[in-house]
Scaffold this active site. Structure first.
Site, mmCIF file in Angstrom:
data_model
loop_
_atom_site.group_PDB
_atom_site.id
_atom_site.type_symbol
_atom_site.label_atom_id
_atom_site.label_comp_id
_atom_site.label_asym_id
_atom_site.label_seq_id
_atom_site.Cartn_x
_atom_site.Cartn_y
_atom_site.Cartn_z
ATOM 1 N N CYS A 117 0.850 -1.198 0.000
ATOM 2 C CA CYS A 117 0.000 0.000 0.000
ATOM 3 C C CYS A 117 0.878 1.237 0.000
ATOM 4 O O CYS A 117 2.098 1.162 0.145
ATOM 5 C CB CYS A 117 -0.924 0.008 1.216
ATOM 6 S SG CYS A 117 -0.036 0.135 2.776
ATOM 7 N N CYS A 157 3.249 1.757 2.871
ATOM 8 C CA CYS A 157 4.503 1.013 2.831
ATOM 9 C C CYS A 157 5.565 1.793 2.061
ATOM 10 O O CYS A 157 6.694 1.964 2.534
ATOM 11 C CB CYS A 157 4.290 -0.347 2.166
ATOM 12 S SG CYS A 157 3.160 -1.429 3.031
ATOM 13 N N ASP A 187 -4.143 13.931 -28.270
ATOM 14 C CA ASP A 187 -3.527 13.295 -29.430
ATOM 15 C C ASP A 187 -4.555 13.370 -30.562
ATOM 16 O O ASP A 187 -5.748 13.507 -30.303
ATOM 17 C CB ASP A 187 -3.191 11.838 -29.094
ATOM 18 C CG ASP A 187 -2.771 11.048 -30.315
ATOM 19 O OD1 ASP A 187 -1.850 11.495 -31.006
ATOM 20 O OD2 ASP A 187 -3.386 9.998 -30.581
ATOM 21 N N ASP A 234 -4.344 7.513 -27.188
ATOM 22 C CA ASP A 234 -4.818 6.139 -27.369
ATOM 23 C C ASP A 234 -3.735 5.156 -27.759
ATOM 24 O O ASP A 234 -3.917 3.957 -27.632
ATOM 25 C CB ASP A 234 -5.900 6.101 -28.457
ATOM 26 C CG ASP A 234 -5.298 6.176 -29.852
ATOM 27 O OD1 ASP A 234 -5.568 5.281 -30.668
ATOM 28 O OD2 ASP A 234 -4.534 7.121 -30.119
ATOM 29 N N ASP A 242 1.725 7.243 -27.319
ATOM 30 C CA ASP A 242 1.258 8.194 -26.311
ATOM 31 C C ASP A 242 1.639 7.769 -24.892
ATOM 32 O O ASP A 242 1.468 8.547 -23.950
ATOM 33 C CB ASP A 242 -0.270 8.340 -26.367
ATOM 34 C CG ASP A 242 -0.745 8.892 -27.697
ATOM 35 O OD1 ASP A 242 -0.062 9.777 -28.229
ATOM 36 O OD2 ASP A 242 -1.778 8.422 -28.203
#
Length: 726
Positions: A13, A16, A424, A615, A619
């Site tokens: 987590c 940590c 984009d 997409d 990118d």
């Protein structure tokens, strides 16, 4: 000074990673540390007096494990973790039914009736509570670790809330055994169970997203082929990539991928480089042109010289950029974590001081202990702990309802600060596949002409062929040939057809009387396709990447929100500016490669927070580098897994909704924190005994519960947002 990136084991987590980072930064010889929970690594700069073994020992001392120098590895979620989550979910429902069925007018289990059999009721909850304590032992240990390292945060708050509720419930259980049946009202074993369960659920989801990100990086690595054909004299030898050396001559046939970065020395072809440039149309390549590893050879036979191999290749650079962007930390810290660093130790000090004062002024040990527990319970930060994550969870649910997948709990808080939105072009502002933009038929039936073209185009893998796909049965084609740099030809129904660009006129020695058509089509940003039957033009088609629906409204709404809108694309400047002008985007940055995209994002970030929407694989680095990365679901897995948010229904209008939801969510979080503190501070003052108001652990616990309920109901207001996010 030396630098090393180590793989870390045992981090589950954010507490940590934060704990390890804070601990290492305090050690002698350590210059700087950046711990990445997602990639499970630690980037460490240290002086020459330390060795790797010293670093391993320090990491072990902090409670974690060094797994050696970092490699792109994947830690799959174990099936037993999912099974545990399901089993404890069922157990949590049982706990809630036993403890709260009487409150919601459900049938109660007779021998566990709280009023008739308080001891049975208390013992049952205490027993059901034990598995949850074992299940959440790592959470409690993490909270203790953070206290020891003086870096209290949300895990510390959870630990304090759990232990306060647990200790007070155990104290009440003992009182019930001693005959004080009224103490049955003071049991909060169910709170312990539910808190631990939801923290575990959050960790499970976080681990799942972590594995997706690692999958994305592994996918980048596998873009290149496993082998290549090496030219040795007149022979072709199949070799693995590790056998290729700089200067070797390699062979690439149609349908194969380029193995390493290089330069063509013989032949010509069209290469699909969409994964790296975002350009939807295959690029013509001939002798002297550069080729990139992972590019798909569409239609030609070439020989190329190996120039950059292994870590020096362009695709390896993309991998490095993604990892570097992942290791870059944002400057936005969690507001609750900042508060908790002061709040938690302050409460401990106030409770302990009150205990000592009551002993000094002559109070009994029982009275002092009651005051101590009352302060801890009244100050239990359950509501404070719920204030941010609960609002975020509800918001994520609302986003999911709209088709917006938010992958991390802190994303919605960061969205509100975005000042620049970068799009984009190919596959984001446009659909990413070529379509017919217009048609002019000069001979025959339109449907039949398209069927003829589709039949011929079906024989090639060129991207333009996708624009002519039809559902009807295709004609038989004979004598099919590709015409290098021009188009293709074939015979259909005993007639010869030619399909291609305007060079067909010169090849067929025919005068071009269609230049006006060509000019108009090209000015729309489309590519032109001529269709000849024998020696006459029967059709002209415009082929281009179609702009997504409603995108102009999206741009206008973003501008109305005072957001700067930028187009960032690997496509050519002329096409990019035509599309940008048609949808209202004023700033265009074209002809940019992946490394340059990330550089552009970093430059824009100097003026404020940046959201990048893309997409493709090209990118990925910029999606990671941006403050908020958004991808459309139709994009590649690497883009989706490199982003913070995915638009599942590919509707860009959801970007506008996202900003509205973020703004409202942050308002709710502010209100939640206000109410949480009002309850906490007010009850602490009463619990100390300064005011002439009596208080005890039962009243304090009731106030704690009431504050949590207030925060919960306030967060649920987010559910009322409508389809427009208002």
């Amino acid at each position: 000074m030396k630098k090393i990136v180590l793989s870390i084991g045992g981090m589950s987590c954010s507490a940590c990673s934060s704990s390890l980072e804070n601990f290492l930064n305090k050690q002698d010889g350590i210059i700087s540390v950046s711990v990445n929970l997602v990639l499970a690594n630690a980037s460490i700069e240290y002086d020459d007096n330390l060795t790797k073994e010293d670093l391993d020992e320090l990491i072990k001392k902090a409670g974690f494990k060094s797994l050696g120098e970092y490699k792109v590895v994947q830690e799959n979620l174990r099936k037993k973790d999912k099974l545990k989550l399901i089993l404890f979910g069922i157990l949590a429902l049982i706990v809630l039914y036993v403890s709260m069925s009487h409150m919601v007018c459900l049938p109660t289990i007779e021998f566990l009736n709280m009023e008739k059999y308080p001891l049975n009721y208390a013992v049952c909850l205490a027993i059901l509570n034990i598995p949850f304590l074992i299940y959440g032992l790592d959470i409690l240990i993490s909270g203790v670790k953070n206290l020891l390292h003086r870096s209290s945060n949300m895990d510390t708050l959870v630990m304090l809330g759990v232990l306060s509720s647990e200790l007070y419930s155990l104290f009440s259980l003992v009182m019930i055994f001693n005959g004080s049946m009224e103490c049955v009202e003071n049991l909060y074993f169910e709170s312990v169970c539910i808190i631990i369960y939801f923290v575990k659920l959050g960790r499970f989801i976080a681990d799942k997203n972590k594995n997706k990100t690692l999958d994305a990086i592994k996918e980048l690595v596998t873009i290149t082929p496993d082998y290549a054909y090496l030219k040795k004299g007149d022979e072709e030898v199949r070799v693995t990539l590790d056998k290729i050396k700089v200067g070797d001559i390699l062979i690439c046939k149609p349908g194969m991928k380029i193995a390493v970065d290089g330069k063509i020395v013989k032949g010509s072809t069209h290469l699909d480089e969409a994964f790296i440039t975002g350009e939807s149309i295959a690029q013509k390549k001939s002798v002297g042109d550069d080729v990139l590893a992972g590019s798909l050879n569409v239609d030609g036979f070439i020989e190329y010289e190996a120039i950059r191999i292994g870590a020096a290749s362009t695709i390896s650079e993309v991998v490095r950029l993604v990892i570097d962007a992942s290791n870059t930390k944002t400057h936005i810290s969690s507001l609750v974590d900042k508060i908790s660093r002061v709040f938690v130790p302050t409460i401990f000090f106030i409770a302990l001081l009150t205990f000592i004062v009551y002993i000094i002024i002559g109070g009994t040990l029982t009275q002092a202990l009651e005051k101590f527990i009352t302060i801890l319970v009244s100050a239990c930060p359950c509501a404070l702990g719920l204030a941010t994550p609960l609002a975020i969870v509800v918001s994520e649910g609302v986003c999911a309802r709209f088709g917006i997948l938010v992958k991390s709990s802190d994303i919605l808080e960061r969205v509100k600060d975005v000042s620049t939105v970068v799009f984009d072009k190919t596959g984001t502002l446009t659909y990413g596949d070529l379509r017919l933009s217009e048609e002019h038929i000069f001979g025959g039936d339109s449907k039949d002409v398209k069927r003829i073209v589709a039949s011929l185009e079906s024989k090639t893998s060129h991207p333009i062929s996708n624009a002519f796909k039809i559902d009807d049965k295709l004609y038989d084609v004979v004598d099919f040939k590709t015409i290098d740099g021009i188009g293709l030809t074939g015979k259909v129904n005993d007639k010869v057809y030619f399909i291609g660009n305007n060079k067909l006129f010169k090849m067929l020695d025919i005068k071009n009387d269609y230049e006006d058509y060509e000019k108009n089509i090209v000015n729309t940003g489309a590519s032109i396709v001529y269709v000849f039957e024998e020696n006459k033009v029967v059709a002209i088609f415009g082929v281009k990447d179609i702009i997504r629906d409603n995108i102009e409204d999206v741009i206008n709404n973003l501008k109305a929100m005072n957001k700067k809108v930028v187009m960032l694309t690997g496509d050519n400047e002329r096409t990019a500016k035509i599309i940008a002008s048609s949808i209202g985007i004023d700033e265009v940055r074209a002809n940019v490669l992946p490394k340059e995209k990330k550089t552009n994002i970093d430059e824009l970030k100097q003026s404020g927070k940046v959201m990048m929407i893309g997409d493709g694989i090209n990118d990925a680095p910029s999606l990671k580098s941006a403050d908020i990365g958004v991808s459309v679901a139709s994009g590649t897995d690497i883009a989706n897994n490199s982003s913070d948010i995915i638009l599942m229904n590919n509707d860009l209008s959801n970007i506008v909704k996202l900003f509205r939801i973020s703004k409202f969510t942050f308002k709710i979080i502010g209100e939640n924190l206000f109410w949480a503190f009002i309850y906490n501070i007010g009850m602490i003052i009463i619990s100390i005994g300064i005011l002439p108001i009596t208080n005890n652990p039962m009243i304090a616990a009731f106030a704690m519960t009431l504050s949590s309920i207030t925060v919960s109901f306030n967060s649920l207001r987010i559910l009322k947002l409508n389809k427009e996010g208002r």
